[in-house]
Structure formats: C-alpha cells, structure tokens
Design a protein around this motif. Structure first.
Motif, PDB file in Angstrom:
ATOM      1  N   GLY A   1     -53.197  57.698  86.576  1.00  0.00           N
ATOM      2  CA  GLY A   1     -52.316  58.379  85.906  1.00  0.00           C
ATOM      3  C   GLY A   1     -50.886  57.933  86.284  1.00  0.00           C
ATOM      4  N   GLY A   2     -50.646  56.474  86.513  1.00  0.00           N
ATOM      5  CA  GLY A   2     -49.684  55.915  86.759  1.00  0.00           C
ATOM      6  C   GLY A   2     -48.435  55.922  85.920  1.00  0.00           C
ATOM      7  N   GLY A   3     -48.815  56.026  84.517  1.00  0.00           N
ATOM      8  CA  GLY A   3     -47.706  56.431  83.662  1.00  0.00           C
ATOM      9  C   GLY A   3     -46.948  54.781  83.365  1.00  0.00           C
ATOM     10  N   SER A   4     -45.527  55.183  83.556  1.00  0.00           N
ATOM     11  CA  SER A   4     -44.745  53.774  83.357  1.00  0.00           C
ATOM     12  C   SER A   4     -44.502  53.091  84.686  1.00  0.00           C
ATOM     13  CB  SER A   4     -43.622  54.453  82.530  1.00  0.00           C
ATOM     14  OG  SER A   4     -42.789  55.279  83.169  1.00  0.00           O
ATOM     15  N   GLY A   5     -45.037  53.455  85.782  1.00  0.00           N
ATOM     16  CA  GLY A   5     -45.146  52.593  86.776  1.00  0.00           C
ATOM     17  C   GLY A   5     -43.996  53.009  87.718  1.00  0.00           C
ATOM     18  N   ASN A   6     -43.703  54.235  88.114  1.00  0.00           N
ATOM     19  CA  ASN A   6     -42.578  54.700  89.029  1.00  0.00           C
ATOM     20  C   ASN A   6     -43.261  54.183  90.515  1.00  0.00           C
ATOM     21  OD1 ASN A   6     -41.116  56.110  87.125  1.00  0.00           O
ATOM     22  ND2 ASN A   6     -42.005  58.039  87.256  1.00  0.00           N
ATOM     23  N   PHE A   7     -44.551  54.195  90.704  1.00  0.00           N
ATOM     24  CA  PHE A   7     -44.705  53.869  91.798  1.00  0.00           C
ATOM     25  C   PHE A   7     -45.479  52.492  91.964  1.00  0.00           C
ATOM     26  CE2 PHE A   7     -44.117  58.178  92.937  1.00  0.00           C
ATOM     27  CZ  PHE A   7     -43.928  58.151  94.294  1.00  0.00           C
ATOM     28  N   ALA A   8     -46.102  52.130  90.900  1.00  0.00           N
ATOM     29  CA  ALA A   8     -46.879  50.865  90.697  1.00  0.00           C
ATOM     30  C   ALA A   8     -46.033  49.514  90.844  1.00  0.00           C
ATOM     31  CB  ALA A   8     -47.530  50.780  89.414  1.00  0.00           C
ATOM     32  N   VAL A   9     -44.652  49.817  90.300  1.00  0.00           N
ATOM     33  CA  VAL A   9     -43.951  48.597  90.172  1.00  0.00           C
ATOM     34  C   VAL A   9     -43.347  48.250  91.592  1.00  0.00           C
ATOM     35  CG1 VAL A   9     -41.813  47.761  89.268  1.00  0.00           C
ATOM     36  CG2 VAL A   9     -43.336  48.445  87.705  1.00  0.00           C
ATOM     37  N   PRO A  10     -42.880  49.355  92.231  1.00  0.00           N
ATOM     38  CA  PRO A  10     -42.486  49.037  93.704  1.00  0.00           C
ATOM     39  C   PRO A  10     -43.524  48.509  94.370  1.00  0.00           C
ATOM     40  CG  PRO A  10     -41.308  51.168  92.842  1.00  0.00           C
ATOM     41  CD  PRO A  10     -42.382  50.735  91.781  1.00  0.00           C
ATOM     42  N   VAL A  11     -44.760  49.286  94.210  1.00  0.00           N
ATOM     43  CA  VAL A  11     -45.885  48.630  95.310  1.00  0.00           C
ATOM     44  C   VAL A  11     -46.128  47.281  94.745  1.00  0.00           C
ATOM     45  CG1 VAL A  11     -48.245  48.787  95.638  1.00  0.00           C
ATOM     46  CG2 VAL A  11     -46.845  50.730  95.592  1.00  0.00           C
TER      47      VAL A  11
ATOM     48  N   ALA B   1     -47.010  55.197  77.521  1.00  0.00           N
ATOM     49  CA  ALA B   1     -46.777  55.018  79.070  1.00  0.00           C
ATOM     50  C   ALA B   1     -47.059  53.288  79.634  1.00  0.00           C
ATOM     51  CB  ALA B   1     -47.373  56.181  79.915  1.00  0.00           C
ATOM     52  N   LEU B   2     -48.272  53.006  79.168  1.00  0.00           N
ATOM     53  CA  LEU B   2     -48.719  51.638  79.357  1.00  0.00           C
ATOM     54  C   LEU B   2     -47.957  50.602  78.807  1.00  0.00           C
ATOM     55  CD1 LEU B   2     -52.430  52.013  79.162  1.00  0.00           C
ATOM     56  CD2 LEU B   2     -51.206  52.154  81.274  1.00  0.00           C
ATOM     57  N   PHE B   3     -47.477  50.640  77.732  1.00  0.00           N
ATOM     58  CA  PHE B   3     -46.319  50.022  77.012  1.00  0.00           C
ATOM     59  C   PHE B   3     -44.909  49.850  77.865  1.00  0.00           C
ATOM     60  CE2 PHE B   3     -42.661  48.882  74.353  1.00  0.00           C
ATOM     61  CZ  PHE B   3     -43.283  47.423  73.916  1.00  0.00           C
ATOM     62  N   ALA B   4     -44.532  50.964  78.208  1.00  0.00           N
ATOM     63  CA  ALA B   4     -43.517  51.050  79.237  1.00  0.00           C
ATOM     64  C   ALA B   4     -43.736  50.443  80.357  1.00  0.00           C
ATOM     65  CB  ALA B   4     -43.081  52.449  79.288  1.00  0.00           C
ATOM     66  N   LEU B   5     -45.106  51.021  81.129  1.00  0.00           N
ATOM     67  CA  LEU B   5     -45.332  49.851  82.309  1.00  0.00           C
ATOM     68  C   LEU B   5     -45.311  48.283  82.273  1.00  0.00           C
ATOM     69  CD1 LEU B   5     -46.772  49.938  85.195  1.00  0.00           C
ATOM     70  CD2 LEU B   5     -49.040  49.832  83.831  1.00  0.00           C
ATOM     71  N   GLU B   6     -45.840  47.812  81.235  1.00  0.00           N
ATOM     72  CA  GLU B   6     -45.649  46.546  80.787  1.00  0.00           C
ATOM     73  C   GLU B   6     -44.328  45.743  80.973  1.00  0.00           C
ATOM     74  OE1 GLU B   6     -47.519  43.144  77.674  1.00  0.00           O
ATOM     75  OE2 GLU B   6     -47.994  45.246  77.362  1.00  0.00           O
TER      76      GLU B   6
ATOM     77  N   ARG C   1     -41.657  47.375  82.258  1.00  0.00           N
ATOM     78  CA  ARG C   1     -41.087  47.522  83.428  1.00  0.00           C
ATOM     79  C   ARG C   1     -41.719  46.469  84.540  1.00  0.00           C
ATOM     80  NH1 ARG C   1     -40.967  53.555  86.228  1.00  0.00           N
ATOM     81  NH2 ARG C   1     -39.092  53.175  87.796  1.00  0.00           N
ATOM     82  N   ALA C   2     -42.779  46.080  84.553  1.00  0.00           N
ATOM     83  CA  ALA C   2     -43.322  45.147  85.451  1.00  0.00           C
ATOM     84  C   ALA C   2     -42.644  43.977  84.938  1.00  0.00           C
ATOM     85  CB  ALA C   2     -44.791  45.027  85.283  1.00  0.00           C
ATOM     86  N   ALA C   3     -42.363  43.517  83.731  1.00  0.00           N
ATOM     87  CA  ALA C   3     -42.133  42.376  83.578  1.00  0.00           C
ATOM     88  C   ALA C   3     -40.548  42.226  83.917  1.00  0.00           C
ATOM     89  CB  ALA C   3     -41.939  41.982  81.895  1.00  0.00           C
ATOM     90  N   GLU C   4     -39.906  43.282  83.858  1.00  0.00           N
ATOM     91  CA  GLU C   4     -38.319  43.158  84.174  1.00  0.00           C
ATOM     92  C   GLU C   4     -38.236  43.106  85.607  1.00  0.00           C
ATOM     93  OE1 GLU C   4     -36.970  46.901  82.629  1.00  0.00           O
ATOM     94  OE2 GLU C   4     -36.564  46.331  80.503  1.00  0.00           O
ATOM     95  N   ALA C   5     -39.163  43.429  86.520  1.00  0.00           N
ATOM     96  CA  ALA C   5     -39.266  43.416  87.857  1.00  0.00           C
ATOM     97  C   ALA C   5     -39.851  42.038  88.334  1.00  0.00           C
ATOM     98  CB  ALA C   5     -40.005  44.680  88.532  1.00  0.00           C
ATOM     99  N   ASP C   6     -40.430  41.258  87.558  1.00  0.00           N
ATOM    100  CA  ASP C   6     -40.937  40.253  87.635  1.00  0.00           C
ATOM    101  C   ASP C   6     -42.166  40.348  88.565  1.00  0.00           C
ATOM    102  OD1 ASP C   6     -41.230  37.178  87.677  1.00  0.00           O
ATOM    103  OD2 ASP C   6     -40.065  36.917  89.448  1.00  0.00           O
ATOM    104  N   VAL C   7     -43.156  41.144  88.176  1.00  0.00           N
ATOM    105  CA  VAL C   7     -44.362  41.340  88.951  1.00  0.00           C
ATOM    106  C   VAL C   7     -45.382  41.536  88.096  1.00  0.00           C
ATOM    107  CG1 VAL C   7     -43.432  42.514  90.807  1.00  0.00           C
ATOM    108  CG2 VAL C   7     -43.773  44.076  88.891  1.00  0.00           C
ATOM    109  N   ALA C   8     -45.259  40.983  86.999  1.00  0.00           N
ATOM    110  CA  ALA C   8     -46.389  41.342  85.670  1.00  0.00           C
ATOM    111  C   ALA C   8     -47.536  40.786  86.242  1.00  0.00           C
ATOM    112  CB  ALA C   8     -45.785  40.686  84.371  1.00  0.00           C
ATOM    113  N   ASP C   9     -47.686  39.709  86.870  1.00  0.00           N
ATOM    114  CA  ASP C   9     -48.819  39.045  87.417  1.00  0.00           C
ATOM    115  C   ASP C   9     -49.543  40.011  88.466  1.00  0.00           C
ATOM    116  OD1 ASP C   9     -46.737  38.676  89.176  1.00  0.00           O
ATOM    117  OD2 ASP C   9     -47.740  36.897  90.165  1.00  0.00           O
ATOM    118  N   ARG C  10     -48.806  40.909  88.870  1.00  0.00           N
ATOM    119  CA  ARG C  10     -49.556  41.887  89.966  1.00  0.00           C
ATOM    120  C   ARG C  10     -49.880  43.242  89.477  1.00  0.00           C
ATOM    121  NH1 ARG C  10     -45.852  38.868  92.959  1.00  0.00           N
ATOM    122  NH2 ARG C  10     -44.488  40.528  93.489  1.00  0.00           N
ATOM    123  N   VAL C  11     -49.463  43.525  88.024  1.00  0.00           N
ATOM    124  CA  VAL C  11     -49.651  44.903  87.627  1.00  0.00           C
ATOM    125  C   VAL C  11     -50.536  44.714  86.366  1.00  0.00           C
ATOM    126  CG1 VAL C  11     -48.695  46.941  86.761  1.00  0.00           C
ATOM    127  CG2 VAL C  11     -47.440  45.594  88.477  1.00  0.00           C
ATOM    128  N   ARG C  12     -51.599  45.700  86.252  1.00  0.00           N
ATOM    129  CA  ARG C  12     -52.596  45.715  85.235  1.00  0.00           C
ATOM    130  C   ARG C  12     -52.741  47.021  84.803  1.00  0.00           C
ATOM    131  NH1 ARG C  12     -58.875  45.329  84.462  1.00  0.00           N
ATOM    132  NH2 ARG C  12     -58.606  45.993  86.689  1.00  0.00           N
TER     133      ARG C  12
END
Length: 256
Positions: A42-52, A68-73, A75-86
């Motif tokens: 239920g991680g949604g747009s990555g409020n915790f996933a991206v910082p982790v 939510a998953l689109f927003a996660l993708e 957000r992860a790209a903007e934080a330069d962690v797309a390779d660590r978030v699925r």
C-alpha cells in the motif's frame, strides 16, 4: 528530521520515519548487507519508499492504484532512485500473487490495515513476506484520535458511536472501516508470531493544532515536531493519537 521528507509533511511522518530509519540501520548491521530488500504494501506514491531507496535499499511497492504507481515512478525518477524502486499493482489480500513469500528484510504496512476485510489475515500476510529475523513496520488509524477529533468538532454522538463501535467507526459516512487501540494492534502483531519491539503514537497533536499557527509562527513547526517526538513513546498519549505505529520483530532480530 531527515531532509528526504518535506517539512510540512513531516508532521505526519517524522515519528514513523525516525523509528523506521533506526530499524533499517540495525538490520544492516545484523545482516552485514548494506542494501536490504524492503516491501512496502500500500505504498502509494512513495512517501516512504523513495526515502528508503535513497538510503540505498531495494524497495518493492505493492499498491492497487495505477495512478499512485505512476506517481511513484515519477517521484523515484526525480529522486534518482528509479533503479532501486519497483512498483507492482496488487493488494494485501493477494499479496503473494505479486510479491515473494519470505523474501524481504523489512515490510512496511502503512495505512492498509484499516481497509482490509480481515486485519488479522492482513498482518499474517505481511509477516509471511518477511525473512527470518525480519522487521514489520505497521501503521494504522487510532481509535482514540477519532473519538477526540469528533468530540472537539462538536459531534458528540458520533464520538460516542466511534467509542462504542467494535470497529471504531463514528457512523455510516465514516470513510475508515477499522480503527485500533495500541493493545489491539500489538495483539495482531504478536498473534502473527512477532514480538512487539516498540509502539508509538503518531499525530498526537498535529491534527489538533490550527495549520495557520504552524505555518506563520516562527519556530512553531520545529517545536511541534519535537513535541510529537517526545509524546510518541509515552503510553498515555497512544490513546489519543490519530495513528499508531507498531514495530514488530521476528524472534532473534536485534532489539529496539
């Protein structure tokens, strides 16, 4: 407070983030692996996933919402962690249709338990996703916070209804199907085979303080964050918190 979380949003996330970050650090030391495998149900747009992920860990987010998953993708790209978030579309009921059983060092179950038909089953599923000596971060709506907020708004009958209702609902228009006490959440965690490492009250004061005061009074945000952190571990405040956070640890895991 970590700079990975936005200051205003910190009122809702600071306590949980500090506890979670400490748990991650302890698992890194215990396993000897700098990168852990983390499941965020239920991680949604990555409020915790991206910082982790910014800490270097691999995060799998399971959420039923494509938006939510689109927003996660993004957000992860903007934080330069797309390779660590699925991100994977799915829910807690069919968790193992999309996630690996026993495949994760840490599992986050934040804001999910309120909406599942069987909370006990939901907790058992998240625990089954853990590796031996893994850690569960469980965040759910608190009963006392709902009763207090309805009463302070002048809705006394609804406050009493929430207090008496077995699911903590204040009426048919209540959007939250389940609310919990600290003892109920701890019981669910222990019933699933984990020991309770820590219990924290979340948003004890934040939802009661006028937003204008926090935004305009110099130093108010920082002072309120410190007050929330100080009250979070005191059991008396768990009964009025908007949310409750329980850290569950498998037998043999490092203590809190």
């Amino acid at each position: 407070m970590s700079d990975t979380l936005r200051p205003r949003a910190a009122l809702r996330t600071a306590v949980v983030w500090e506890v979670l970050q400490d748990a991650l650090e302890r698992r890194v030391k215990a396993t000897g692996r700098p990168a852990l495998d983390v499941l965020d149900t239920g991680g949604g747009s990555g409020n915790f996933a991206v910082p982790v992920a910014r800490l270097g860990h691999r995060v799998t987010v399971v959420d039923p919402s494509p938006d939510a998953l689109f927003a996660l993708e993004r957000r992860a790209a903007e934080a330069d962690v797309a390779d660590r978030v699925r991100g994977i579309q799915g829910d807690a009921h069919g968790l193992f249709d999309v996630a690996e059983r026993g495949g994760y060092d840490v599992v986050l179950c934040h804001g999910v338990l309120e909406y599942v038909d069987d909370p006990a089953e939901g907790v058992r599923n998240t625990v089954a996703a853990l590796r031996p000596e893994g850690v569960l971060s469980l965040l759910a709506a608190g009963l006392g916070g709902a009763v207090l907020s309805r009463a302070l708004a002048g809705h006394f009958k609804e406050a009493r209804q929430a207090l008496d209702d077995p699911n903590g609902r204040w009426g048919t228009g209540d959007p939250v199907p389940h609310r919990f006490t600290a003892d109920q959440l701890s019981g669910l965690v222990e019933g699933a085979g984990l020991r309770v490492g820590a219990v924290h009250g979340v948003r004890v004061f934040a939802d009661l303080v006028p937003g204008g005061l926090v935004d305009t009074e110099p130093g108010a945000l920082d002072a309120l964050l410190k007050l929330e952190a100080a009250a979070a571990e005191i059991a008396a405040f768990h009964s009025v918190a908007t949310q409750l956070h329980v850290l569950g640890e498998a037998p043999g895991a490092e203590g809190a």
